[in-house]
Design an enzyme around this catalytic site. Structure first.
Site, PDB file in Angstrom:
ATOM      1  N   HIS A 143       5.601   5.838   9.229  1.00 51.13           N
ATOM      2  CA  HIS A 143       6.643   6.662   8.626  1.00 51.13           C
ATOM      3  C   HIS A 143       6.322   8.107   8.984  1.00 51.13           C
ATOM      4  CE1 HIS A 143       7.132   3.205   5.567  1.00 51.13           C
ATOM      5  NE2 HIS A 143       8.088   3.136   6.483  1.00 51.13           N
TER       6      HIS A 143
ATOM      7  N   GLU B   8       4.687  10.580   6.615  1.00 53.90           N
ATOM      8  CA  GLU B   8       3.373  10.257   6.055  1.00 53.90           C
ATOM      9  C   GLU B   8       2.338  10.658   7.098  1.00 53.90           C
ATOM     10  OE1 GLU B   8       3.668   6.153   4.869  1.00 53.90           O
ATOM     11  OE2 GLU B   8       5.423   6.565   3.620  1.00 53.90           O
TER      12      GLU B   8
ATOM     13  N   HIS C 221      -0.792   4.744   5.518  1.00 58.00           N
ATOM     14  CA  HIS C 221       0.442   5.266   4.929  1.00 58.00           C
ATOM     15  C   HIS C 221       0.112   6.327   3.884  1.00 58.00           C
ATOM     16  CE1 HIS C 221       3.501   2.262   6.446  1.00 58.00           C
ATOM     17  NE2 HIS C 221       2.355   1.677   6.804  1.00 58.00           N
TER      18      HIS C 221
ATOM     19  N   GLU D 139      -2.816   3.037   1.513  1.00 60.75           N
ATOM     20  CA  GLU D 139      -2.100   4.198   0.985  1.00 60.75           C
ATOM     21  C   GLU D 139      -3.133   5.281   0.692  1.00 60.75           C
ATOM     22  OE1 GLU D 139       1.179   4.451   0.586  1.00 60.75           O
ATOM     23  OE2 GLU D 139       1.719   2.388   1.123  1.00 60.75           O
TER      24      GLU D 139
END
Length: 668
Positions: free
Chosen positions: A253, A256, A397, A489
């Protein structure tokens, strides 16, 4: 006559010299013609007030300084003082506070009896010898005001040691460590990089370590940007027998951005530390083939980077979770790449009722190629996965602080937060804990959370239990290839400020390395025929786990497993089966070696071996109608390293002072 003239002139001069000062008339005073001359104040010792120099081994300084700063304001507004204030960050803590104290001895010189006492030349020369490499690494010249011959003097001239207080506090061990190293430590630049800068960093890193690194391109983005990978291995560009392959993918993404920078730092760290003799890094690189795709979505990143500089508003999703800047999440076609892969998870769920159903090497259905827009970035990564026998992978991410693992699609279409484990649930949990437990703050109850808190689970979570997505990359890795992929994450802020990059690197460095080392868990081996030749595509099955892996081109395989007792079977069409019972200790530091030899045997339609699971022929097909061949066509040759006009730190000094500090530039 001449003598009389001389006497007369002498008398006149004496009378003028001794005459009382001329009286200033009132009208002249009004016009400002009668100004009383003001003598400049004599230099005197004054207290040191500069915050970055308040720990000097003396308390009084004098103006003007050794570089002609006339007062406190001149010092504190100078580029020289600004450099001292940021030198710790510039050099990543190396050679500080030595360089700072040395600079302070010039900008706030020691004052005794109304005069400046100069620091010792020998101290300056020792610091320069020890630290010049740190400035070279970031492309900065040795500061002019640290010129050892110009601003420093010898003991015979009455110098003093500006590092006296620092050395007094050091132990003998610390003093020994301060000796100039044979090789410099790793210096990183904690800034964001444009796409061109990113490519330059990757290429320069590979050029600095040609014996263990190379770069290659797996394809191009929608807008034609290279999807460049850097590889580390003892034999770059070649798969070595029994050497596992692992990959990191970041910036899927575009908004990110932290993972992108972490992989750039990791690449530079591996290169530098390998040649500095770091045994851990050398062992890792010599036994593992490591691939890093720093940016899977460079088009989206450019959009997100532009928006982050405008101070755009922060967005939240429908559940109130922090989303950060949304522009640039998708690629140049506005496609979310983590929803763009073939949905093989639904196929796996639908086939569970069949006796010989598979949860591995599921073919890509033909409908995928015509039922949706396949992004060039997705296409490139799928081809990459199929061309390399990856064992382990992580996708970096942002938006939360945890590690999630497959399945990412809920096994019930109406349940968005339903625990949906793979047959390798325990293996995935073990791998997830490796990263989470090695991270400095991920498992801490005091860490910032982003709308969800899974610290009671060790900050790891089954993806579908967190939230369900269809067409994710992690599920595709597991169901289509041998590769086990996790989603990491990295934090709430998807595009954190540059000043947080150093801390983020420190938080993640150990975890990034430990996860790479985790590829050496489980078992590995070679499946051969009776003549000793490796069998490609042989199947490795573990009793109780309905998910198989297959051998690579030369018959070698890797099977990630948890500690304990396992029954492992090797099989291939046209060969008899071979079975072994193995025991994996809890603290085994490398994969256990389990080889198999299969004997050729004719097929018996009544034999259960006839029903051995095999890779369907359709699996071997990829882009069967050649719909996406254009993704492989390049418009131009791969560009070389582009020289940047100024180094990364230049704009900071120029912007802060409003002038061009050319003396900071290192001349080639």
């Amino acid at each position: 006559m001449a003598m009389k003239v001389v006497v007369f002139l002498s008398a006149v001069i004496a009378s003028i010299w001794c005459a009382p000062p001329r009286r200033c008339e009132p009208e002249e005073q009004i016009l400002g013609w009668c100004k009383t001359p003001v003598e400049p104040p004599k230099p005197k010792c004054t207290d040191i007030v500069q915050g970055y120099c308040d720990d000097m081994p003396y308390t009084h300084t004098i103006y003007p300084t050794l570089v002609e700063h006339r007062n406190r304001d001149d010092v504190e507004q100078s580029v020289e003082y600004l450099l001292l204030s940021v030198v710790h960050s510039l050099l990543n803590g190396e050679c500080t506070p030595d360089v700072r104290l040395l600079g302070c001895s010039v900008l706030t010189p020691r004052c005794e009896a109304g005069r400046a006492v100069r620091p010792c030349r020998r101290v300056c020369e020792a610091v320069r010898h020890r630290c010049i490499h740190a400035f070279d690494t970031i492309g900065m010249a040795w500061p002019y005001f640290l010129d050892c011959d110009r601003f420093f003097v010898s003991e015979e001239e009455g110098c003093y040691d500006p590092l006296e207080g620092l050395r007094a506090e050091e132990t003998p061990e610390m003093l020994a460590a301060s000796v100039a190293p044979e090789e410099p430590a790793t210096i990183l630049q904690f800034v964001y990089h444009t796409h061109t800068q990113m490519l330059n960093v990757l290429k320069r890193t590979a050029a600095n370590c040609p014996d263990i690194a190379r770069t290659y391109t797996i394809g191009r983005s929608t807008e034609g940007k290279d999807l460049m990978v850097i590889e580390f291995s003892s034999n770059p560009g070649q798969h070595d027998l029994l050497e596992p392959e692992v990959k990191y993918v970041a910036n899927m993404h575009g908004n990110e951005a932290l993972g992108r920078e972490l992989l750039l730092y990791l690449a530079q760290y591996l290169c530098s530390e390998y040649h500095l003799g770091n045994i851990r890094v050398q062992t890792l690189v010599n036994t593992t083939r490591i691939h890093m795709l720093a940016s899977m979505n460079p088009d989206g990143y450019e959009l997100a980077s532009a928006e982050s500089q405008t101070g755009a508003d922060i967005d939240y999703d429908e559940d109130g979770r922090y989303e950060g800047l949304m522009t640039g999440r998708g690629n140049g076609q506005n496609i979310d790449l983590n929803r763009n892969f073939p949905d093989l998870t639904s196929i796996a769920y639908n086939r569970r009722r069949y006796r010989f159903h598979r949860t591995d090497h599921i073919p890509i259905p033909d409908a995928y190629w015509f039922g949706k827009t396949v992004a060039p970035e997705t296409y490139a990564v799928m081809k990459w996965m199929r061309s390399t026998p990856f064992v382990l992978s992580a996708s970096l991410h942002g938006g939360d602080l945890l590690v999630s693992y497959p399945y990412d699609l809920s096994k019930h279409p109406q349940e968005e937060n339903l625990f949906s484990p793979t047959p390798d649930e325990q293996v995935f949990k073990q791998l997830a804990r490796v990263y989470a437990d090695s991270h400095r703050t991920m498992t801490s109850n005091n860490s910032e959370r982003c709308g969800s808190d899974f610290t009671d689970k060790g900050s790891i979570i089954n993806g579908a239990e967190w939230y369900s997505i269809r067409g994710g990359m992690a599920d595709f890795n597991y169901l289509h290839t041998n590769c086990f992929e996790l989603t990491i994450e990295l934090g709430c802020d998807k595009f954190p400020p540059e000043e947080q990059l150093y801390t983020s690197w420190q938080d993640n460095k150990e975890a990034l390395i430990s996860f790479l080392e985790a590829v050496h868990r489980g078992i590995k081996g070679i499946v051969k025929d009776g003549e000793g030749k490796g069998i490609r595509g042989a199947i490795i099955s573990v009793k109780g786990i309905r998910h198989d892996v297959t051998t690579a081109e030369n018959g070698d395989y890797w099977r990630l497993l948890t500690p304990g007792i396992h029954i492992v079977t090797a099989s291939a069409q046209g060969y008899t089966r071979a079975m072994k019972k193995i025991y994996l200790p809890a603290h085994l530091e490398k994969a256990g070696r389990v080889d198999f030899t299969l004997q050729k045997a004719p097929l018996d339609l009544d034999d259960d071996d006839y029903h051995l699971p095999s890779i369907p022929a359709a699996y071997e097909r990829f882009d069967p109608y050649n719909q996406f061949g254009r993704y492989n066509v390049r418009d131009e040759a791969e560009p070389g390293i582009e020289r940047q006009e100024n180094p990364w730190w230049w704009s900071y000094f120029a912007r802060s002072t409003g002038m061009a500090p050319n003396w900071l530039l290192k001349l080639d």
